[in-house]
Design a protein around this motif. Structure first.
Motif, PDB file in Angstrom:
ATOM      1  N   ILE A  12       0.837  -1.194   0.000  1.00 13.41           N
ATOM      2  CA  ILE A  12       0.000   0.000   0.000  1.00 13.41           C
ATOM      3  C   ILE A  12       0.877   1.251   0.000  1.00 13.41           C
ATOM      4  O   ILE A  12       0.621   2.209  -0.742  1.00 13.41           O
ATOM      5  CB  ILE A  12      -0.958  -0.006   1.213  1.00 13.41           C
ATOM      6  CG1 ILE A  12      -2.060  -1.054   0.991  1.00 13.41           C
ATOM      7  CG2 ILE A  12      -1.586   1.377   1.423  1.00 13.41           C
ATOM      8  CD1 ILE A  12      -3.010  -1.206   2.159  1.00 13.41           C
ATOM      9  N   LYS A  16       1.063   4.031  -2.984  1.00  7.75           N
ATOM     10  CA  LYS A  16       0.801   5.431  -2.645  1.00  7.75           C
ATOM     11  C   LYS A  16       1.916   6.327  -3.163  1.00  7.75           C
ATOM     12  O   LYS A  16       1.684   7.449  -3.621  1.00  7.75           O
ATOM     13  CB  LYS A  16       0.663   5.587  -1.132  1.00  7.75           C
ATOM     14  CG  LYS A  16      -0.684   5.165  -0.576  1.00  7.75           C
ATOM     15  CD  LYS A  16      -0.737   5.412   0.922  1.00  7.75           C
ATOM     16  CE  LYS A  16      -2.115   5.064   1.490  1.00  7.75           C
ATOM     17  NZ  LYS A  16      -2.167   5.259   2.963  1.00  7.75           N
ATOM     18  N   ALA A  43      -4.917   1.636  -1.515  1.00  5.22           N
ATOM     19  CA  ALA A  43      -3.779   2.539  -1.671  1.00  5.22           C
ATOM     20  C   ALA A  43      -4.140   3.823  -2.403  1.00  5.22           C
ATOM     21  O   ALA A  43      -3.738   4.910  -1.994  1.00  5.22           O
ATOM     22  CB  ALA A  43      -2.658   1.815  -2.416  1.00  5.22           C
TER      23      ALA A  43
END
Length: 317
Positions: A12, A16, A43
């Motif tokens: 995640i 990101k 994410a």
């Protein structure tokens, strides 16, 4: 030891930081793509565009089932009916490697078209370790090209993100469980990306697809009912294949000339090796009787595959 919670946090965080625009993902409804979609959705949220491409080579009622499943997960899915395009592209094609590569490239082209509408820059895939291992990499031999690896075109208008690339199937299931995905989803049996195109030996015509869809529905229903009734253990993967050659049979008091259905069921942990499932004869008999009765105009013979992996692969193509 594999830690799914730590893996989720790392992936995640990675997405990101590295997915800086809109992304598309192929949501086939299988374990790998579903886990990848849930990870990506957590994410990047609304920047993710989930697409289910109906290639025409899916199981019976697959599109509706997948859409309902993702609705439960809180993720919107756009269904793109590209079946005629895939039928046209595979017309006359019999070689399994060509099938996989044609499907892989057409998949990407369909995604690119959808991505343009959403201004997407990234393609997220549920590729896992066996996909690229079997597709051949470096010194590895090519066993079979997975459509999401060997079938990818050299020039692609999207940046590729593969969060599950280093995982095996058992690890993907653990991630699915840790993400809170329902058990019937993360424990769903594997389904090949090229779909029924590689479960039809030879040319995968629309007529043959319809026959195989019905046969697979019977196999899945009978095996799942038998496992529920404690007659047998539920296999890791179970399905039917359609053989293109025809054999002589009897329909009523007349000569029949029909296709053969092969039933395949295996036990495995990660898909790299597998042992054929020892299905009780009573269950095999029920499947055979239903297939030859309900598909009597097309099928007159049913066989059971008792080959393990190796020397065979799980899928026939």
């Amino acid at each position: 030891m594999f830690n799914p919670e730590k893996f989720i946090e790392e992936q995640i965080e990675f997405m990101k930081n590295n997915v800086n625009g809109n992304a598309v993902i192929a949501t086939s409804g299988g374990v790998d793509s579903t886990v990848a979609a849930v990870l990506a959705h957590r994410a990047i949220g609304h920047k993710l565009h989930c697409i289910f491409v109906d290639t025409g080579y899916m199981r019976k009622n697959e599109a509706n089932n997948v859409k309902e499943m993702f609705k439960i997960l809180g993720i919107d899915v756009e269904v793109v009916d590209a079946s005629q395009r895939f039928y046209d592209a595979l017309k006359g094609v019999t070689d399994p490697e060509k099938k996989r590569k044609i499907i892989g490239e057409l998949f990407i082209r369909v995604f690119e078209e959808a991505a343009k509408k959403d201004n997407a820059e990234y393609l997220i895939q549920g590729t896992i370790a066996p996909d690229w291992i079997e597709s051949g990499s470096g010194l590895r031999d090519n066993i079979k090209s997975h459509h999401n690896v060997g079938g990818l075109p050299e020039k692609m208008g999207l940046k590729l993100i593969e969060p599950l690339r280093d995982l095996y199937k058992d690890e993907v299931r653990k991630v699915g469980k840790a993400l809170g995905i329902p058990e019937h989803v993360y424990n769903r049996q594997p389904f090949p990306g090229p779909g029924l195109a590689i479960r039809i030996i030879g040319e995968a015509t629309p007529e043959r697809v319809k026959i195989l869809q019905e046969a697979i529905a019977i196999v899945e229903e009978e095996i799942e009912n038998a496992a529920k009734n404690k007659e047998m253990e539920l296999p890791w993967q179970y399905f039917a294949v359609l053989l293109p050659m025809k054999t002589v049979g009897v329909l009523g008091d007349k000569r029949a000339y029909g296709y053969t259905i092969g039933i395949r069921a295996v036990q495995s942990i990660d898909g790299m090796t597998a042992k054929y499932s020892e299905i009780p004869h009573s269950v095999l008999q029920r499947m055979s009787e239903r297939i030859t009765r309900e598909l009597k105009d097309y099928i007159n013979r049913v066989v059971y595959d008792i080959t393990s992996k190796p020397p065979g692969t799980i899928e026939w193509e």
